[in-house]
Design a protein around this motif. Structure first.
Motif, PDB file in Angstrom:
ATOM      1  N   LEU A 105      16.553  44.362  15.209  1.00 51.36           N
ATOM      2  CA  LEU A 105      16.410  42.985  15.497  1.00 51.36           C
ATOM      3  C   LEU A 105      15.051  42.255  15.493  1.00 51.36           C
ATOM      4  O   LEU A 105      14.104  42.623  16.105  1.00 51.36           O
ATOM      5  CB  LEU A 105      16.703  42.856  16.923  1.00 51.36           C
ATOM      6  N   ASN A 106      14.879  41.586  14.255  1.00 53.27           N
ATOM      7  CA  ASN A 106      13.647  40.901  14.108  1.00 53.27           C
ATOM      8  C   ASN A 106      13.767  39.517  14.400  1.00 53.27           C
ATOM      9  O   ASN A 106      14.677  38.733  13.610  1.00 53.27           O
ATOM     10  CB  ASN A 106      13.257  41.366  12.623  1.00 53.27           C
ATOM     11  N   ARG A 107      12.943  38.782  15.117  1.00 55.59           N
ATOM     12  CA  ARG A 107      13.027  37.317  15.438  1.00 55.59           C
ATOM     13  C   ARG A 107      13.151  36.417  14.199  1.00 55.59           C
ATOM     14  O   ARG A 107      13.805  35.745  13.981  1.00 55.59           O
ATOM     15  CB  ARG A 107      11.923  36.795  16.411  1.00 55.59           C
ATOM     16  N   ALA A 108      11.998  36.861  13.216  1.00 50.52           N
ATOM     17  CA  ALA A 108      11.858  35.883  12.220  1.00 50.52           C
ATOM     18  C   ALA A 108      13.175  35.890  11.150  1.00 50.52           C
ATOM     19  O   ALA A 108      13.533  34.933  10.591  1.00 50.52           O
ATOM     20  CB  ALA A 108      10.586  36.252  11.410  1.00 50.52           C
ATOM     21  N   VAL A 109      13.622  37.144  10.858  1.00 50.72           N
ATOM     22  CA  VAL A 109      14.525  37.443  10.110  1.00 50.72           C
ATOM     23  C   VAL A 109      15.981  36.620  10.615  1.00 50.72           C
ATOM     24  O   VAL A 109      16.856  36.061   9.914  1.00 50.72           O
ATOM     25  CB  VAL A 109      14.987  38.910   9.969  1.00 50.72           C
ATOM     26  N   ILE A 110      16.095  36.888  11.868  1.00 55.41           N
ATOM     27  CA  ILE A 110      17.414  36.328  12.574  1.00 55.41           C
ATOM     28  C   ILE A 110      17.265  34.665  12.542  1.00 55.41           C
ATOM     29  O   ILE A 110      18.232  33.993  12.165  1.00 55.41           O
ATOM     30  CB  ILE A 110      17.376  36.677  14.184  1.00 55.41           C
ATOM     31  N   CYS A 111      16.164  34.308  12.821  1.00 55.17           N
ATOM     32  CA  CYS A 111      16.001  32.780  12.807  1.00 55.17           C
ATOM     33  C   CYS A 111      16.339  32.174  11.294  1.00 55.17           C
ATOM     34  O   CYS A 111      17.031  31.296  11.159  1.00 55.17           O
ATOM     35  CB  CYS A 111      14.629  32.243  13.282  1.00 55.17           C
ATOM     36  N   TYR A 137      20.133  32.269  10.406  1.00 56.83           N
ATOM     37  CA  TYR A 137      20.959  31.353  11.184  1.00 56.83           C
ATOM     38  C   TYR A 137      20.149  30.066  10.945  1.00 56.83           C
ATOM     39  O   TYR A 137      20.828  29.058  11.989  1.00 56.83           O
ATOM     40  CB  TYR A 137      21.352  31.739  12.725  1.00 56.83           C
ATOM     41  N   ASN A 138      19.421  29.664  10.445  1.00 57.80           N
ATOM     42  CA  ASN A 138      18.631  28.342   9.977  1.00 57.80           C
ATOM     43  C   ASN A 138      18.105  27.842  11.340  1.00 57.80           C
ATOM     44  O   ASN A 138      18.534  26.683  11.647  1.00 57.80           O
ATOM     45  CB  ASN A 138      19.428  27.680   9.380  1.00 57.80           C
ATOM     46  N   LEU A 139      17.406  28.626  12.087  1.00 60.43           N
ATOM     47  CA  LEU A 139      17.019  28.316  13.451  1.00 60.43           C
ATOM     48  C   LEU A 139      15.445  28.121  13.290  1.00 60.43           C
ATOM     49  O   LEU A 139      14.735  29.068  12.696  1.00 60.43           O
ATOM     50  CB  LEU A 139      17.121  29.370  14.550  1.00 60.43           C
ATOM     51  N   SER A 140      14.941  27.417  14.077  1.00 60.24           N
ATOM     52  CA  SER A 140      13.373  27.041  14.038  1.00 60.24           C
ATOM     53  C   SER A 140      12.660  28.104  14.730  1.00 60.24           C
ATOM     54  O   SER A 140      12.995  28.202  16.291  1.00 60.24           O
ATOM     55  CB  SER A 140      13.095  25.815  14.530  1.00 60.24           C
ATOM     56  N   PRO A 141      11.792  29.109  14.382  1.00 56.87           N
ATOM     57  CA  PRO A 141      11.098  30.029  14.956  1.00 56.87           C
ATOM     58  C   PRO A 141      10.248  29.613  16.059  1.00 56.87           C
ATOM     59  O   PRO A 141       9.919  30.349  17.027  1.00 56.87           O
ATOM     60  CB  PRO A 141      10.682  30.919  13.867  1.00 56.87           C
ATOM     61  N   GLY A 142       9.864  28.412  15.889  1.00 60.16           N
ATOM     62  CA  GLY A 142       9.036  27.662  16.824  1.00 60.16           C
ATOM     63  C   GLY A 142       9.455  27.388  18.112  1.00 60.16           C
ATOM     64  O   GLY A 142       8.747  26.960  19.081  1.00 60.16           O
ATOM     65  N   LYS A 143      10.830  27.440  18.227  1.00 62.77           N
ATOM     66  CA  LYS A 143      11.564  26.849  19.390  1.00 62.77           C
ATOM     67  C   LYS A 143      11.919  28.145  20.188  1.00 62.77           C
ATOM     68  O   LYS A 143      11.606  29.210  19.931  1.00 62.77           O
ATOM     69  CB  LYS A 143      13.108  26.066  18.815  1.00 62.77           C
ATOM     70  N   LYS A 144      12.117  27.641  21.825  1.00 63.53           N
ATOM     71  CA  LYS A 144      12.504  28.601  22.500  1.00 63.53           C
ATOM     72  C   LYS A 144      14.080  28.594  22.734  1.00 63.53           C
ATOM     73  O   LYS A 144      14.504  27.294  22.820  1.00 63.53           O
ATOM     74  CB  LYS A 144      11.711  28.669  23.986  1.00 63.53           C
TER      75      LYS A 144
END
Length: 369
Positions: free
Chosen positions: A161-167, A170-177
């Motif tokens: 599970l890698n946050r950058a890869v997951i974002c 799924y086209n999610l902004s990594p800067g968001k919570k």
């Protein structure tokens, strides 16, 4: 060694994925046995999205070429016998299939949350559990002939599970919570049989759905300035309307290994579990994420009665722990913004992590590898 995995539904790959990969790494010959159904493509079939299709087989380090399908349990037995399968992995015991294995063939069962302990006539050679504490549940009786192996919550793999890869996936902004919200699991009030009174059940579920949307609307408005976005993880048996997409990012089971729910939990600050507790509690705890159970006061006693055998698992600090009323939107919001992460060493050691945390070693030990 020939090892088969019995795939009743595509969701089974959530549990099978890491075990299949471990078996591939040992050099074993892996077989996949998919359950097929004559009504698979019938639009009236509520389980149309659950049958395992070839395009839903996860990508492993080595392609799996031995994929077969079966319809009846007798067909399954014939496959095991004809192909000379040494070991079959399933989420169910032999008592579920009511078949007799050929001499020399073994049957291994993988724990899948609390569901593994609802079977009657449990029959297997080995049972892989998160921890042996689960075996003490009052409603479950395991035959003494079944070997047990503690393997932890083997399918929640932090290293995958890698946050950058997951974002990016799924086209999610990594800067968001993110806050992960799990809505009512089924759209039909008939599924909530534990709520006493048919008319009362109908009204309770109708009300819960309405409040669910109101809560999401409140959270979107009040969390926006804090940099939060809402992730909504539903199931195929409850397809959500467009009003949900206007309030958050809607997901189903986009992938099974690693599972979508594990991916979403890993990138979220906290998890909101609406209406009823379930396996997502132990998954959140495995990833050290706080969770909040949103309860419906009118039917909460019915819910507690329904999960009475699993109270210690779902409510490690008592039946009122980690719960907030659906009527108190402000308190739910305050709990989200409150800092901290899941931390309950006794709960983790008892229900999630065994003393020996090397799952692959335990699987190999059971197979004599």
């Amino acid at each position: 060694m020939k090892i088969a995995f019995i795939v009743e539904r595509n969701l089974y790959y959530k549990f099978y994925g890491p075990v299949i990969e471990a078996m591939i790494q040992t050099g074993s010959e892996v077989y996949l046995f998919h359950r097929r159904d004559p009504d698979t493509l019938d639009k009236k079939n509520s389980k149309i999205f659950y049958y395992p299709f070839l395009n839903q087989v996860p990508v492993f380090s080595r392609p799996i070429e031995n994929i077969f399908s079966f319809q009846s349990n007798s067909e399954l037995m014939d496959l095991i016998k004809t192909l000379g399968i040494n070991v079959s992995f399933s989420l169910h015991s032999l008592g579920y299939y009511r078949i007799k294995l050929p001499n020399g063939s073994k049957w291994f069962v993988l724990q899948h949350g609390a569901d593994s302990f609802k079977e009657d006539n449990f029959e297997a050679d080995s049972f892989f559990v998160y921890t042996k504490s689960w075996l003490s549940l009052r409603a479950f009786s395991l035959p003494s002939s079944v070997k047990t192996f503690e393997v932890g919550q083997y399918y929640v793999q932090k290293e995958c599970l890698n946050r950058a890869v997951i974002c990016q996936k799924y086209n999610l902004s990594p800067g968001k919570k993110f806050i992960l919200f799990t809505p009512l699991p089924d759209s039909s009030f008939k599924s909530y049989f534990f709520i006493k009174g048919k008319f009362r059940r109908y009204l309770a579920i109708a009300k819960a759905k309405k409040q669910e949307l109101s809560l999401l609307s409140y959270l979107k408005t009040n969390l926006k300035d804090h940099g939060y976005e809402i992730l909504i993880k539903s199931r195929f048996k409850r397809m959500l309307g467009k009003e949900y997409s206007e309030l958050g990012h809607v997901f189903y089971d986009e992938s099974f290994y690693p599972s979508t729910v594990s991916e979403l939990i890993s990138i979220s600050e906290k998890v909101l579990i609406n209406f009823m507790p379930g396996a997502i509690i132990t998954e959140a705890a495995s990833l050290n994420k706080d969770y909040i159970i949103i309860k419906q006061p009118d039917v909460w006693d019915d819910m507690l009665s329904h999960v009475r055998e699993f109270k210690d698992i779902f409510f490690p600090d008592g039946p009122d722990s980690k719960t907030v009323s659906i009527n108190d939107y402000a308190e739910i919001c305050r709990n989200i913004l409150k800092p901290g992460s899941f931390s309950n060493t006794n709960y983790e050691e008892t229900y999630i992590f065994p003393k020996c945390k090397n799952s692959q070693k335990k699987f190999g030990e059971a197979l004599g590898l």
